[in-house]
Design a protein around this motif. Sequence first.
Motif, short mmCIF file in Angstrom:
data_model
loop_
_atom_site.label_atom_id
_atom_site.label_comp_id
_atom_site.label_asym_id
_atom_site.label_seq_id
_atom_site.Cartn_x
_atom_site.Cartn_y
_atom_site.Cartn_z
N TRP A 1 0.83 -1.20 0.00
CA TRP A 1 0.00 0.00 0.00
C TRP A 1 0.86 1.25 0.00
O TRP A 1 0.60 2.20 -0.73
CB TRP A 1 -0.93 -0.01 1.21
CG TRP A 1 -1.82 1.18 1.28
CD1 TRP A 1 -3.00 1.36 0.63
CD2 TRP A 1 -1.60 2.37 2.03
NE1 TRP A 1 -3.53 2.58 0.93
CE2 TRP A 1 -2.68 3.23 1.79
CE3 TRP A 1 -0.60 2.78 2.89
CZ2 TRP A 1 -2.78 4.48 2.38
CZ3 TRP A 1 -0.70 4.03 3.48
CH2 TRP A 1 -1.79 4.86 3.21
N LEU B 1 2.38 1.79 -3.41
CA LEU B 1 1.37 2.31 -4.33
C LEU B 1 1.10 3.79 -4.06
O LEU B 1 1.05 4.60 -4.99
CB LEU B 1 0.07 1.51 -4.21
CG LEU B 1 -1.11 2.02 -5.04
CD1 LEU B 1 -0.84 1.84 -6.51
CD2 LEU B 1 -2.38 1.32 -4.62
N MET B 2 0.95 4.15 -2.80
CA MET B 2 0.68 5.55 -2.46
C MET B 2 1.85 6.46 -2.84
O MET B 2 1.65 7.59 -3.26
CB MET B 2 0.36 5.70 -0.98
CG MET B 2 -0.98 5.15 -0.59
SD MET B 2 -2.34 5.95 -1.48
CE MET B 2 -2.92 4.63 -2.50
N VAL C 1 1.57 6.98 -6.61
CA VAL C 1 0.44 7.86 -6.90
C VAL C 1 0.78 9.30 -6.53
O VAL C 1 0.46 10.23 -7.28
CB VAL C 1 -0.82 7.39 -6.14
CG1 VAL C 1 -1.91 8.44 -6.16
CG2 VAL C 1 -1.33 6.08 -6.72
N PRO D 1 -4.88 4.97 -8.39
CA PRO D 1 -4.58 3.86 -7.48
C PRO D 1 -5.23 2.54 -7.88
O PRO D 1 -4.78 1.49 -7.43
CB PRO D 1 -5.17 4.33 -6.14
CG PRO D 1 -5.38 5.77 -6.27
CD PRO D 1 -5.56 6.07 -7.71
N THR E 1 -3.61 0.21 -13.01
CA THR E 1 -2.20 0.33 -13.30
C THR E 1 -1.90 -0.40 -14.59
O THR E 1 -2.41 -1.49 -14.84
CB THR E 1 -1.33 -0.25 -12.18
OG1 THR E 1 -1.68 -1.62 -12.00
CG2 THR E 1 -1.54 0.49 -10.88
#
Length: 79
Positions: free
Chosen positions: A12, A15-16, A19, A60, A63
Amino acid sequence: MIDVLNLLSEKWLELMWRVTWQGSVFIGLIFLITRIFRRLSPTIKHLLWMLVIVKLLIMPFVTVPIAPPAFPTIVNKPP
């Protein structure tokens, strides 16, 4: 259980991070476009900022991996 949570939080966070920095670059790009081309109509400016909002909301969840172009390998031949 803790190992699973650690793995999920690591994914997570990764990913954040992606982003956040990609969204920041995109926002900066749109900001520069709207400042450089001051004569753009308000409709076009609004559409550009709506594109930013859509990108930030969708990024998010969707992808698409893009592979870098393959560079040719250099083969050293003996003389």
